[in-house]
Design an enzyme around this catalytic site. Structure first.
Site, short mmCIF file in Angstrom:
data_model
loop_
_atom_site.label_atom_id
_atom_site.label_comp_id
_atom_site.label_asym_id
_atom_site.label_seq_id
_atom_site.Cartn_x
_atom_site.Cartn_y
_atom_site.Cartn_z
N LYS A 118 0.81 -1.23 0.00
CA LYS A 118 0.00 0.00 0.00
C LYS A 118 0.84 1.28 0.00
CE LYS A 118 -4.23 -1.75 2.14
NZ LYS A 118 -5.26 -1.54 3.17
N ASN A 158 -4.73 1.97 -1.90
CA ASN A 158 -5.23 0.59 -2.04
C ASN A 158 -5.93 0.36 -3.38
OD1 ASN A 158 -7.71 1.81 -1.67
ND2 ASN A 158 -8.49 0.17 -0.36
N GLY A 164 -7.39 2.59 17.82
CA GLY A 164 -6.40 2.18 16.83
C GLY A 164 -5.76 3.36 16.13
N ALA A 165 -4.53 3.14 15.65
CA ALA A 165 -3.81 4.20 14.94
C ALA A 165 -2.97 3.61 13.80
CB ALA A 165 -2.92 4.97 15.91
N GLY A 166 -3.36 2.39 13.36
CA GLY A 166 -2.64 1.74 12.26
C GLY A 166 -3.16 2.23 10.91
N GLY A 167 -2.93 1.44 9.87
CA GLY A 167 -3.29 1.85 8.51
C GLY A 167 -4.78 2.13 8.35
N ALA A 168 -5.62 1.25 8.91
CA ALA A 168 -7.07 1.43 8.76
C ALA A 168 -7.52 2.69 9.50
CB ALA A 168 -7.82 0.21 9.28
N GLY A 187 -18.19 -3.98 9.50
CA GLY A 187 -17.04 -3.99 8.60
C GLY A 187 -17.36 -4.50 7.21
P1 NDP Z 1 -2.32 -2.28 11.66
O1 NDP Z 1 -1.49 -3.45 12.03
O2 NDP Z 1 -1.75 -1.18 10.85
O3 NDP Z 1 -2.88 -1.60 13.04
C1 NDP Z 1 -3.44 -2.39 14.04
C2 NDP Z 1 -4.01 -1.47 15.13
O4 NDP Z 1 -4.66 -2.31 16.09
C3 NDP Z 1 -2.92 -0.70 15.89
O5 NDP Z 1 -3.45 0.54 16.30
C4 NDP Z 1 -2.69 -1.60 17.13
O6 NDP Z 1 -2.28 -0.89 18.26
C5 NDP Z 1 -4.09 -2.09 17.39
N1 NDP Z 1 -4.11 -3.33 18.14
C6 NDP Z 1 -3.94 -4.59 17.66
N2 NDP Z 1 -4.05 -5.48 18.66
C7 NDP Z 1 -4.29 -4.77 19.80
C8 NDP Z 1 -4.51 -5.14 21.16
N3 NDP Z 1 -4.50 -6.40 21.57
N4 NDP Z 1 -4.74 -4.15 22.07
C9 NDP Z 1 -4.78 -2.84 21.67
N5 NDP Z 1 -4.56 -2.44 20.39
C10 NDP Z 1 -4.33 -3.40 19.46
O7 NDP Z 1 -3.62 -2.89 10.98
P2 NDP Z 1 -4.67 -2.13 10.00
O8 NDP Z 1 -4.90 -0.79 10.56
O9 NDP Z 1 -4.24 -2.28 8.60
O10 NDP Z 1 -5.97 -3.03 10.15
C11 NDP Z 1 -6.74 -3.00 11.36
C12 NDP Z 1 -8.05 -3.73 11.11
O11 NDP Z 1 -8.87 -3.02 10.18
C13 NDP Z 1 -7.87 -5.14 10.53
O12 NDP Z 1 -8.68 -6.00 11.29
C14 NDP Z 1 -8.38 -5.05 9.14
O13 NDP Z 1 -9.01 -6.26 8.76
C15 NDP Z 1 -9.41 -3.93 9.26
N6 NDP Z 1 -9.61 -3.25 7.98
C16 NDP Z 1 -10.87 -3.25 7.52
C17 NDP Z 1 -11.18 -2.68 6.34
C18 NDP Z 1 -12.60 -2.75 5.87
O14 NDP Z 1 -12.86 -2.34 4.77
N7 NDP Z 1 -13.52 -3.27 6.66
C19 NDP Z 1 -10.14 -2.01 5.51
C20 NDP Z 1 -8.83 -2.04 6.10
C21 NDP Z 1 -8.60 -2.66 7.29
P3 NDP Z 1 -0.71 -0.53 18.48
O15 NDP Z 1 -0.42 0.64 17.60
O16 NDP Z 1 -0.68 -0.19 19.92
O17 NDP Z 1 0.07 -1.76 18.13
#
Ligand code: NDP
Length: 285
Positions: free
Chosen positions: A71, A92, A130-134, A248
């Site tokens: 991505k 994407n 959350g603060a990841g890609g999504a 979702g």
């Molecule tokens: P990333 O790996 O980039 O980010 C994951 C996030 O989840 C981070 O903020 C992480 O926190 C947090 N996290 C994971 N496990 C825990 C936990 N046990 N406790 C607290 N925080 C946690 O993943 P993405 O952002 O790419 O994806 C996240 C979700 O979004 C996935 O499930 C994906 O399937 C979904 N998604 C859905 C889409 C849709 O169209 N429905 C499109 C894209 C994604 P930390 O930073 O602290 O590690």
């Protein structure tokens, strides 16, 4: 020697390209639209991404999706980016038009479309886990859609702060960070609550967000980015408290609708696409 392609092609570059429910969903939509188009899944290694992108262009593809890990790295091979893709820093969906490769991001756009079916984002207060890609894609898109504020709740402070800084510097919305090191109560003035973490994703469907579900109020909209299962614990808890919900699967379908619109210019049938996803996710589980 010539290569012959019978149908306009779109597709997905992913690694690994295991079972991809998007293939079933997009092809079902093409069929219903009466288009002799096809969407295929290609397993592409990071080292081969440039050749794959150029190959798609050379073969006259209409476009393709990119998933993890492509991505961000795909951007260097594109000619132009849409506004939110530029801010998010990830693509994407690629549209190939008039010889140009244009990068878009439908992760957040699909989400916002789902929220808009329930409430207007304008001036709303958002809390996002959350603060990841999504989370990045969803927050940027909500900010561009006019939400007033976004509270980011994240375990990793550094990653959370990067997102908050991006929102405060790149958009008109005001963002702050709450470190997720305890059970979170949702403040009563929050309008939209979002799970953009991977907590609850199959097969870990019994994992729950560390939050107090009794602080969810009936006037709140609760949205979950997890599409498998669609009925997460969060969605169930929100329904039990009479909140409006966006699951979702809705976001995934909306992403598909947006991608097809970019590639073909046509509006596809969202309910048929959702049904096709239900069928295939039932098999994957
Ligand atoms: P990333 O790996 O980039 O980010 C994951 C996030 O989840 C981070 O903020 C992480 O926190 C947090 N996290 C994971 N496990 C825990 C936990 N046990 N406790 C607290 N925080 C946690 O993943 P993405 O952002 O790419 O994806 C996240 C979700 O979004 C996935 O499930 C994906 O399937 C979904 N998604 C859905 C889409 C849709 O169209 N429905 C499109 C894209 C994604 P930390 O930073 O602290 O590690």
């Amino acid at each position: 020697m010539s290569l012959e392609f019978l149908k306009p092609i779109t597709g997905s570059f992913a690694k690994p390209a295991a079972e991809n429910p998007t293939v079933v969903m997009v092809n079902a939509a093409y069929q219903e639209l009466g288009l002799d188009w096809t969407y295929i899944n290609c397993e592409v290694d990071a080292d081969n991404l440039k050749m794959a992108v150029l190959g798609a262009k050379a073969m006259g593809w209409a476009g393709f999706n990119c998933s993890i890990p492509h991505k961000v790295s795909v951007i260097q091979h594109l000619d132009r980016l849409g506004e939110s893709a530029k801010l998010i820093g990830a693509v994407n969906t690629v549209v190939i038009k008039d010889g140009l490769l244009i990068g878009e991001n439908t992760d957040g756009k699909g989400f916002v479309e789902g929220v808009k079916q329930v409430v207007s984002p304008k001036d709303k207060r958002v809390l996002i886990f959350g603060a990841g890609g999504a989370a990045r894609a969803v927050s940027v898109e909500l900010a561009l859609a006019g939400v007033r504020s976004i509270r980011v709740v994240n375990r990793n402070v550094e990653r959370g702060q990067v997102l908050v800084n991006l929102l405060n510097s790149g958009t008109d919305c005001s963002a702050d960070l709450v470190t997720w090191d305890q059970t979170i109560d949702i403040p009563a003035d929050i309008d939209i609550v979002i799970n953009a973490t991977s907590i609850g994703l199959y097969p870990n469907i019994n994992d729950r967000l560390n939050m107090n579900p009794d602080t969810l109020l009936p006037n709140m909209v609760v949205a979950d980015g997890i599409h498998n299962p669609a009925k997460t614990h969060l969605i169930e808890e929100a329904i039990a408290r009479n909140c409006s919900v966006v699951d979702g699967l809705t976001m995934l379908v909306n992403q598909g609708v947006l991608g097809i619109k970019y590639w073909t210019g046509l509006d596809s049938n969202a309910s048929l696409m959702r049904q096709s996803l239900n069928d295939v996710l039932g098999h994957i589980k």
